[in-house]
Motif scaffolding. Structure first.
Motif, PDB file in Angstrom:
ATOM      1  N   LYS A  55      48.154  26.135   1.635  1.00 58.31           N
ATOM      2  CA  LYS A  55      47.260  25.825   0.521  1.00 58.31           C
ATOM      3  C   LYS A  55      46.016  25.131   1.060  1.00 58.31           C
ATOM      4  CE  LYS A  55      51.034  25.649  -2.789  1.00 58.31           C
ATOM      5  NZ  LYS A  55      51.893  24.862  -3.682  1.00 58.31           N
ATOM      6  N   GLN A  56      44.886  25.455   0.459  1.00 59.19           N
ATOM      7  CA  GLN A  56      43.557  24.957   0.866  1.00 59.19           C
ATOM      8  C   GLN A  56      43.084  25.560   2.192  1.00 59.19           C
ATOM      9  OE1 GLN A  56      43.456  23.738  -2.516  1.00 59.19           O
ATOM     10  NE2 GLN A  56      41.633  23.179  -1.362  1.00 59.19           N
ATOM     11  N   GLY A  77      44.423  30.004   1.206  1.00 57.92           N
ATOM     12  CA  GLY A  77      45.134  29.300   0.156  1.00 57.92           C
ATOM     13  C   GLY A  77      44.253  28.685  -0.914  1.00 57.92           C
ATOM     14  N   GLN A  78      43.183  29.398  -1.319  1.00 52.97           N
ATOM     15  CA  GLN A  78      42.293  28.878  -2.360  1.00 52.97           C
ATOM     16  C   GLN A  78      42.096  29.959  -3.424  1.00 52.97           C
ATOM     17  OE1 GLN A  78      38.978  26.380  -1.044  1.00 52.97           O
ATOM     18  NE2 GLN A  78      39.616  26.690   1.075  1.00 52.97           N
ATOM     19  N   PRO A  79      42.889  29.908  -4.496  1.00 58.41           N
ATOM     20  CA  PRO A  79      42.839  30.961  -5.522  1.00 58.41           C
ATOM     21  C   PRO A  79      41.439  31.202  -6.098  1.00 58.41           C
ATOM     22  CG  PRO A  79      44.731  29.528  -5.885  1.00 58.41           C
ATOM     23  CD  PRO A  79      43.920  28.895  -4.794  1.00 58.41           C
ATOM     24  N   ALA A  80      40.596  30.180  -6.120  1.00 58.03           N
ATOM     25  CA  ALA A  80      39.237  30.348  -6.659  1.00 58.03           C
ATOM     26  C   ALA A  80      38.481  31.448  -5.922  1.00 58.03           C
ATOM     27  CB  ALA A  80      38.472  29.035  -6.552  1.00 58.03           C
ATOM     28  N   TYR A  81      38.821  31.674  -4.652  1.00 58.15           N
ATOM     29  CA  TYR A  81      38.137  32.701  -3.862  1.00 58.15           C
ATOM     30  C   TYR A  81      38.801  34.067  -3.980  1.00 58.15           C
ATOM     31  CZ  TYR A  81      35.711  28.863  -1.383  1.00 58.15           C
ATOM     32  OH  TYR A  81      34.944  27.777  -1.069  1.00 58.15           O
ATOM     33  N   SER A  82      40.098  34.100  -4.342  1.00 61.53           N
ATOM     34  CA  SER A  82      40.831  35.374  -4.321  1.00 61.53           C
ATOM     35  C   SER A  82      41.120  35.937  -5.706  1.00 61.53           C
ATOM     36  CB  SER A  82      42.135  35.221  -3.542  1.00 61.53           C
ATOM     37  OG  SER A  82      42.954  34.229  -4.131  1.00 61.53           O
ATOM     38  N   ASP A  83      41.081  35.093  -6.737  1.00 57.17           N
ATOM     39  CA  ASP A  83      41.371  35.570  -8.090  1.00 57.17           C
ATOM     40  C   ASP A  83      40.208  36.383  -8.650  1.00 57.17           C
ATOM     41  OD1 ASP A  83      43.755  34.263  -7.934  1.00 57.17           O
ATOM     42  OD2 ASP A  83      43.270  32.671  -9.374  1.00 57.17           O
ATOM     43  N   GLY A  84      40.530  37.285  -9.577  1.00 54.39           N
ATOM     44  CA  GLY A  84      39.488  38.000 -10.299  1.00 54.39           C
ATOM     45  C   GLY A  84      39.073  39.319  -9.695  1.00 54.39           C
ATOM     46  N   PHE A  85      39.863  39.829  -8.744  1.00 55.06           N
ATOM     47  CA  PHE A  85      39.537  41.114  -8.114  1.00 55.06           C
ATOM     48  C   PHE A  85      40.665  42.128  -8.258  1.00 55.06           C
ATOM     49  CE2 PHE A  85      37.130  37.838  -5.833  1.00 55.06           C
ATOM     50  CZ  PHE A  85      35.837  38.318  -5.969  1.00 55.06           C
ATOM     51  N   HIS A 142      52.194  30.861  -0.004  1.00 50.85           N
ATOM     52  CA  HIS A 142      51.469  29.674   0.453  1.00 50.85           C
ATOM     53  C   HIS A 142      52.340  28.430   0.412  1.00 50.85           C
ATOM     54  CE1 HIS A 142      48.332  32.535  -0.856  1.00 50.85           C
ATOM     55  NE2 HIS A 142      47.756  32.108   0.254  1.00 50.85           N
ATOM     56  N   CYS A 143      52.261  27.662   1.474  1.00 51.83           N
ATOM     57  CA  CYS A 143      53.020  26.425   1.639  1.00 51.83           C
ATOM     58  C   CYS A 143      52.043  25.249   1.641  1.00 51.83           C
ATOM     59  CB  CYS A 143      53.776  26.488   2.973  1.00 51.83           C
ATOM     60  SG  CYS A 143      54.756  25.025   3.362  1.00 51.83           S
ATOM     61  N   MET A 202      50.329  31.868   9.380  1.00 48.55           N
ATOM     62  CA  MET A 202      48.929  31.731   9.783  1.00 48.55           C
ATOM     63  C   MET A 202      48.421  30.355   9.373  1.00 48.55           C
ATOM     64  SD  MET A 202      45.703  34.198   8.873  1.00 48.55           S
ATOM     65  CE  MET A 202      44.692  34.698  10.278  1.00 48.55           C
ATOM     66  N   MET A 203      47.813  29.647  10.309  1.00 46.04           N
ATOM     67  CA  MET A 203      47.304  28.307   9.999  1.00 46.04           C
ATOM     68  C   MET A 203      46.072  27.967  10.825  1.00 46.04           C
ATOM     69  SD  MET A 203      50.018  25.760  11.927  1.00 46.04           S
ATOM     70  CE  MET A 203      49.015  24.295  11.680  1.00 46.04           C
ATOM     71  N   GLU A 204      45.287  27.061  10.285  1.00 46.69           N
ATOM     72  CA  GLU A 204      44.180  26.461  11.036  1.00 46.69           C
ATOM     73  C   GLU A 204      44.722  25.185  11.684  1.00 46.69           C
ATOM     74  OE1 GLU A 204      40.474  26.481   8.213  1.00 46.69           O
ATOM     75  OE2 GLU A 204      42.317  26.676   7.047  1.00 46.69           O
ATOM     76  N   PRO A 205      44.563  25.012  13.001  1.00 46.38           N
ATOM     77  CA  PRO A 205      45.011  23.767  13.624  1.00 46.38           C
ATOM     78  C   PRO A 205      44.161  22.566  13.201  1.00 46.38           C
ATOM     79  CG  PRO A 205      44.010  25.211  15.251  1.00 46.38           C
ATOM     80  CD  PRO A 205      44.073  25.991  13.976  1.00 46.38           C
ATOM     81  N   LEU A 206      43.074  22.831  12.469  1.00 46.58           N
ATOM     82  CA  LEU A 206      42.293  21.797  11.801  1.00 46.58           C
ATOM     83  C   LEU A 206      41.669  22.489  10.594  1.00 46.58           C
ATOM     84  CD1 LEU A 206      39.658  19.412  13.501  1.00 46.58           C
ATOM     85  CD2 LEU A 206      39.574  20.126  11.132  1.00 46.58           C
TER      86      LEU A 206
END
Length: 401
Positions: free
Chosen positions: A133-134, A148-156, A165-166, A186-190
């Protein structure tokens, strides 16, 4: 042809809302707009301009390569691409490199490879991809769904399936979600866009152990954290956890668009001829510039300098906060820092960014509550001091209402 900021509204799709000023020239950590006003750049093109604007070494190699060879189809290879790939492999855990044009494309390749590897070595039922998430992994439909940010993926419309998402830094939750069906984590180490959030080192080690337990691939998205940004060439080196696949872009090209996916021989073998590709990926111009950027960044004095500059930022930001009491904390590592706003100023990161712009400072936000700095790794100390003096005036203006 004369163009102004108003021209943007006339001719550009309205998915961006850029600042009123229009930059026209940059040198080092300074930028000038159409009116000749000077700015100090703490934004770095969103962690891209790793050596600032128009670094002489990058300008030189761009001009040299521009007079030799710009583009080939991938029916052919080229010398800059092979040299860059060799240097990336020599400097990291990787054996093989795939080139793309951006971070999103590098992540798309990583996700497709993970699914293909699972099919080759396990079964089509091993398809679950877990991210956090995030998190943020790009804007293609696959990568924005994994982000993990629904605002960017919703609506398509319907999203790619088998993506879950964890919570970041929650190892217990991840352990419950994972099974033999898990194909990749998949993760960002920062975490960058999610608010400049540094994971607990024990969490990162735990993710690696869970992936090993369930025969899942660990993908590190180092699009924003890579190429010296944290004081290590790649952030994974600082947490002593080696991923199976790593993606890199942004700083890799020093401002020229390029992305890359790095992996091992065994995993790379699943992308046989015809399984994936990119028209522009690995083009000679991009690779020549990226090779030089990597050469300059991957020096002890540059990487050690990043941590000294971080200390200077933190020292001055601490003094600003002692005076104005607007931040709950300063997060991040190296030249990727986030000033998290306290409850009194929650949701107002953009106000601080706009005020900073008025004072002659370019900075970013990471969500609504974090002001983000991602400057050049070689920004002179005097530019940090002057930039933060401008930032303090911006903070004072917001506090004064």
């Amino acid at each position: 042809m004369q163009v102004t900021r108003a021209t943007f509204n006339d001719v550009m799709v309205p998915n961006y809302n850029p600042a009123e000023m229009v930059p026209v020239r940059g040198e080092g950590s300074r930028v000038w707009d159409q009116e000749g006003k000077e700015y100090i750049d703490f934004a770095g093109g969103i962690a891209v301009n790793v050596l600032g604007h128009c670094h002489p070494e990058l300008v030189k190699v761009l001009q040299e390569q521009g007079a030799k060879l710009w583009h080939l189809s991938n029916v052919f290879t080229n010398e800059p691409a092979m040299r860059l790939a060799k240097k990336l492999c020599d400097a990291t855990f990787a054996d093989k490199v795939y080139f793309a044009n951006s971070g999103a494309e590098a992540n798309e390749a990583a996700l497709k490879l993970a699914r293909r590897y699972a099919i080759d070595h396990h079964s089509e039922a091993k398809d679950q991809i877990i991210s956090f998430k995030q998190g943020f992994h790009g804007r293609t439909f696959f990568t924005v769904t994994v982000g993990g940010q629904p605002a960017y993926s919703d609506g398509f419309g319907p999203k790619p399936g088998a993506v879950e998402h964890c919570e970041f830094n929650n190892l217990e939750m991840l352990a419950e979600m994972m099974s033999e069906r898990t194909c990749a984590v998949m993760m960002e180490p920062l975490q960058g866009e999610g608010g400049i959030i540094v994971p607990d080192p024990a969490f990162v080690k735990g993710v690696r152990e869970l992936c090993d337990k369930h025969n899942a691939l660990l993908i590190f998205d180092e699009v924003q954290s890579g190429v010296g940004r944290t004081g290590h060439l790649y952030a994974y080196m600082g947490v002593n956890v080696v991923p199976d696949i790593l993606t890199t872009a942004k700083s890799l090209g020093g401002g020229f668009p390029i992305g890359a996916m790095l992996t091992t021989n065994d995993i790379a073998n699943s992308l046989k001829p015809g399984t994936h590709g990119s028209t522009y990926g690995g083009n000679p111009l991009a690779c020549a510039v990226a090779e030089r950027a990597l050469d300059v960044v991957n020096q002890p004095e540059v990487l050690e300098g990043v941590l000294k500059k971080e200390a200077l930022y933190r020292e001055i930001l601490g003094k600003i906060n002692d005076k104005y009491h607007v931040f709950s904390e300063v997060r991040g590592q190296g030249m990727l820092l986030g000033c998290a706003l306290n409850e009194e100023y929650a949701g107002r990161a953009r106000d601080f960014m706009v005020a900073a712009n008025s004072e002659g400072l370019m900075c970013l936000v990471a969500g609504m509550n974090v002001i983000r700095f991602a400057p050049s790794l070689v920004i002179p100390d005097e530019d940090i001091v002057e930039g933060l003096a401008r930032f303090e005036r911006a903070v004072a203006a917001v506090v004064a209402g």
